[in-house]
Design an enzyme around this catalytic site. Structure first.
Site, PDB file in Angstrom:
ATOM      1  CB  CYS A   1      -0.954   0.009   1.186  1.00 16.38           C
ATOM      2  SG  CYS A   1      -0.251   0.532   2.740  1.00 16.38           S
ATOM      3  CD  GLU A   2      -0.825   5.592  -3.367  1.00 11.49           C
ATOM      4  OE1 GLU A   2      -0.246   5.213  -4.401  1.00 11.49           O
ATOM      5  OE2 GLU A   2      -1.649   6.519  -3.344  1.00 11.49           O
ATOM      6  CG  HIS A   3      -2.244   5.289   2.061  1.00 16.28           C
ATOM      7  ND1 HIS A   3      -3.384   4.599   1.730  1.00 16.28           N
ATOM      8  CD2 HIS A   3      -2.232   6.400   1.283  1.00 16.28           C
ATOM      9  CE1 HIS A   3      -4.037   5.265   0.788  1.00 16.28           C
ATOM     10  NE2 HIS A   3      -3.361   6.352   0.501  1.00 16.28           N
ATOM     11  CG  HIS A   4       0.244   2.456   6.310  1.00 15.28           C
ATOM     12  ND1 HIS A   4      -1.007   2.394   5.727  1.00 15.28           N
ATOM     13  CD2 HIS A   4       0.138   3.303   7.366  1.00 15.28           C
ATOM     14  CE1 HIS A   4      -1.840   3.154   6.421  1.00 15.28           C
ATOM     15  NE2 HIS A   4      -1.182   3.723   7.404  1.00 15.28           N
TER      16      HIS A   4
ATOM     17  CD  GLN B   1      -8.375  -4.526  -2.589  1.00  6.45           C
ATOM     18  OE1 GLN B   1      -7.846  -4.620  -1.491  1.00  6.45           O
ATOM     19  NE2 GLN B   1      -9.499  -5.140  -2.904  1.00  6.45           N
TER      20      GLN B   1
ATOM     21  CG  HIS C   1      -5.393  -3.596   2.509  1.00 11.07           C
ATOM     22  ND1 HIS C   1      -5.018  -2.507   1.757  1.00 11.07           N
ATOM     23  CD2 HIS C   1      -6.224  -4.329   1.729  1.00 11.07           C
ATOM     24  CE1 HIS C   1      -5.615  -2.574   0.576  1.00 11.07           C
ATOM     25  NE2 HIS C   1      -6.363  -3.663   0.537  1.00 11.07           N
TER      26      HIS C   1
ATOM     27  CB  CYS D   1      -1.453  -0.748   6.583  1.00  6.04           C
ATOM     28  SG  CYS D   1      -2.782  -0.652   5.387  1.00  6.04           S
TER      29      CYS D   1
HETATM   30 ZN   LIG Z   1      -1.836   1.090   4.234  1.00  2.59          ZN
END
Ligand SMILES: [Zn+2]
Length: 227
Positions: A111-114, A152, A180, A182
């Site tokens: 994931c690009e956030h975490h 996603q 996920h 995260c």
């Molecule tokens: Zn994430």
């Protein structure tokens, strides 16, 4: 228990998906100055120190180098053109116009956030119009888009849009179910919940019976088996 966050296709406008796709291809170009492996190793070494470790102890000495090689693999999808993979099509399909479905292809993304793993499966269906593609090419497409930093929803849209753009089929359906990390190993700590996303184009969007046929295959695959 499965929490289905964003099931049932056809809700998000195409423009949104295109925008997401553009964002990703711009991201793929990367920064102006290339970062060397040695620089990346130094960055991982700094992170080891930052968490309170001694990067020079025996067990960790090779870790920054291993991380660089792992990250190369995790993010190898930036180096390949997904549309190119689909361009080798077979144009003689003898009028075959039935649904072709690739079921439950496993993938690993981040994931690009975490930058935490996203582990899941993809179902890809399409109804050809004059051109078909080798089934392994569809799996390859999933691989290329998943080996990038993702959300996603964008992964789902990119797979569907690329097939739509290159093969120009009568319809494309993509369902992605994934866990996920995260959400599992940090934050809300929710184990056992999947995110479900889908994208339906052409006849899969317009004809409920066709969409239903595809979704029943997906559901048959996932009633006993988790991602
Ligand atoms: Zn994430």
């Amino acid at each position: 228990m499965t929490s289905e966050a964003a099931a049932s296709g056809g809700k998000e406008p195409i423009a949104m998906a295109r925008k997401l796709e553009t964002l990703n291809s711009e991201a793929a170009v990367g920064g102006a100055k290339p970062i060397s492996d040695a620089e990346a190793e130094r960055a991982f070494r700094a992170i080891l120190e930052w968490i309170g470790e001694d990067p020079d102890r025996d067990g960790l000495r090779e870790t920054p180098g291993r991380l660089v090689r792992s990250y190369r693999e995790y993010f190898s999808g930036y180096e390949e053109d997904p549309a190119q993979v689909l361009r080798k099509t077979f144009s003689e399909v003898e009028g075959y116009d039935e649904m072709i479905v690739l079921r439950g292809v496993t993938f690993e993304s981040h994931c690009e956030h975490h930058m935490a793993p996203i582990i899941g499966r993809v179902w890809v269906g399409y109804i050809p119009h004059r051109r078909v593609v080798g089934i392994s090419k569809l799996a390859r497409l999933v691989e290329i888009f998943s080996k990038r930093l993702q959300i996603q929803e964008r992964l789902t849209a990119q797979i569907a849009n690329t097939i739509d753009d290159v093969l120009k089929p009568a319809g494309v359906a993509v369902v992605v179910k994934a866990a996920h990390h995260c959400m599992i190993s940090r934050g809300v700590h929710k184990r056992g919940s999947d995110l479900v996303t889908s994208r339906m184009l052409g006849v899969f969007r317009d004809q409920p019976a066709t969409r239903g046929e595809f979704l029943s295959l997906v559901n048959a695959d996932t009633t006993e088996q988790r991602v």
